[in-house]
Design a protein around this motif. Sequence first.
Motif, short mmCIF file in Angstrom:
data_model
loop_
_atom_site.label_atom_id
_atom_site.label_comp_id
_atom_site.label_asym_id
_atom_site.label_seq_id
_atom_site.Cartn_x
_atom_site.Cartn_y
_atom_site.Cartn_z
N THR A 113 0.92 -1.26 -0.03
CA THR A 113 0.05 0.07 -0.06
C THR A 113 0.77 1.13 0.13
O THR A 113 1.89 1.41 0.79
N GLY B 11 -4.76 11.01 7.31
CA GLY B 11 -5.44 10.02 6.34
C GLY B 11 -4.99 10.66 4.94
O GLY B 11 -4.70 11.93 4.67
N ILE C 129 -3.43 0.03 -3.54
CA ILE C 129 -3.11 -1.15 -2.88
C ILE C 129 -2.85 -2.26 -4.15
O ILE C 129 -3.83 -2.20 -4.98
N ALA D 231 -7.61 3.32 -2.93
CA ALA D 231 -8.18 3.28 -1.61
C ALA D 231 -8.12 4.43 -0.93
O ALA D 231 -7.55 5.44 -1.34
N GLU E 193 -7.29 5.51 3.15
CA GLU E 193 -6.83 5.22 4.17
C GLU E 193 -7.16 6.51 5.22
O GLU E 193 -6.58 7.41 5.34
N SER F 161 -6.27 6.97 9.73
CA SER F 161 -5.63 6.63 10.84
C SER F 161 -5.69 7.47 12.02
O SER F 161 -5.86 8.73 11.76
N LYS G 67 -5.83 2.04 12.12
CA LYS G 67 -5.90 2.26 10.75
C LYS G 67 -6.91 1.65 9.87
O LYS G 67 -6.97 0.32 10.10
N THR H 124 -8.96 1.09 6.23
CA THR H 124 -8.51 1.31 4.82
C THR H 124 -9.95 0.66 3.91
O THR H 124 -10.52 -0.27 4.25
N SER I 87 -11.32 -0.06 0.04
CA SER I 87 -10.95 -0.56 -1.34
C SER I 87 -11.74 -1.15 -2.06
O SER I 87 -12.99 -1.13 -1.67
N TYR J 299 -13.15 -3.60 3.00
CA TYR J 299 -12.82 -2.67 4.25
C TYR J 299 -12.12 -3.27 5.05
O TYR J 299 -12.27 -4.80 5.36
N HIS K 52 -9.19 -3.31 8.72
CA HIS K 52 -8.50 -2.44 9.73
C HIS K 52 -7.54 -3.20 10.66
O HIS K 52 -7.37 -4.32 10.74
#
Length: 412
Positions: free
Chosen positions: A280, A301, A306, A325, A327, A329, A347, A349, A351, A358, A360
Motif C-alpha cells: 500500500t 489520512g 493497493i 483506496a 486510508e 488513521s 488504521k 482502509t 478499497s 474494508y 482495519h
Amino acid sequence: MANSSCMKFIFLCLLLYSSLAALQNSDTNSTNKLSVDETKLIKIEDTSGLSEDEVRQVAKKIDKKEAKKNKEIKKRVRWEDLSPTPVQSDWVETKSGEWFRGKIKGLYNDKLEFDSDEVGVYTFDLDDIKAIKSYQILSVNIENLASISGILRLDGDKLTIIQGDEKYLFPKSQIVSFAPDAELERNLWSGKITFNLDIRSGNTKQADYASQIALKRRTARSILAFDYLGRISFKDNEEIANDHRINEKYDRYITRHFFWTPLFSEYYTDKYKNIKHQATAGFGLGYTLIDTKKTLWNLSGGPAVIYTQFYTVETGHNGSNYSPAMELSTKFERELSAITDFTYDYKLTFSDRDAGVYKHHMIIKFENDLTSWFDLDFTAIWDYVDKPTEDAQGIKPKSSDYQFLVGLGIEF
C-alpha cells in the motif's frame, strides 16, 4: 459498479481534505501570529563562517554577560540561581531546580527526549522545563516562520538561538520542535525492540514467537517512522501462523498542530489469509486534535493504491490486482502514571472488492517502565478484513485475527 466505487473514493478524498483544511484555518485564525506561506518555511543557516567550537565560544560570552547582568540586578547571586556551563554536554533544568547533564535527542509535541548517563533516556514535558543550555548545534523549527540552526538557550519563556554573527529571540510558545543538527546520521535515529515468546507443553505443544520493532528518524521539521510486527506459531510441530507487517510514514510538520504526509506505505504478508504480497502506498494530511501535558491525539489520512498478490485463487479469478483506496488513521497516547503509558493506534482502509472492501489494523498497548531503557509491554491486536479472498480449494479465511502479546522492550 466500478463507477460507483470510484465516486465513493473521490468523495472520501474530498471529505478528508476539506475537513482537515477547515481545522487548519480555524487554528490559524484563532492566533495572532506572523502569517507566511507555511509550506515554505525559511531555513536560516549560520553564514558567519565560524566553526561549531567558535560558535560555542560566542554563546559562552553571551552566557557570561547574562550572568553579570543578573548579578548586578540581584547584587548577590544565590546558589540556586547559578547554572552550569555546557562542556561536551547539554544541560536541562526542571522547574523544581534540578539540573540534568546529558544529550538532547529531540523535542516533538512538547516532549523533550533527553539521554543522561545517570537516568538513561528520559522524556520531559516542556511545561516542566525551566531552562535549557545546549552544547550541540540544534535545528529549531519556529512555528509559521523558520528553521534555525544554532546554540539553544531557554530561560523561562524566553528562547534564544545563537549563531556566529546573529542572535534570535522568540517566545517559548513558538517552538514546534528541535533536534541535533547532527553530522552523524545515527544521532537522528531512535527506536525500540520488543520480544514476545509463549511456549506451552503437555497435552498440546505450542510455541508462539512475535516481535515488534519501531524506528524513528527525527529532525526539527520531520519524522520518518518504520514499524515492524511479525508472528510465527507452531502447534504440535506444525506451523499454524506466519504473518509480517511493515509500516512506513513520513510526516512534515508545518505548524504545531498541522502536518502533511508526502508518503505512507505498508507491506503485509499472511500465509494463512492467502496474502502472498500486499503493498500500500499513499499520501495525506494530519492534524493534532489534543496536545496536552499527558495526552496526544492525532488524526491523519489520504488516498492510496493497493497491490495484492494471492497464494492461490479459484479458477477464473485473478491472482493479483490493483485497487484505489482511502486510508484513515488515528493515534491516541495517554500517560496514565509516572511509569505507565497507554497507546491506541487504529488504521482503517477502504478499497474495492478484490482487496477486501474494508479492513482495519488496531493496536492497544500498555508500556510499563522497568528501567529507563527496559519496558514490560502488554499489547492487544485486532486485524479485520471484510471480504477475504478464497484460495484455490474454495476455503475462505476468517475475517478477524486477534493477538495478545506480553513482551520485554529495549529502547535505544
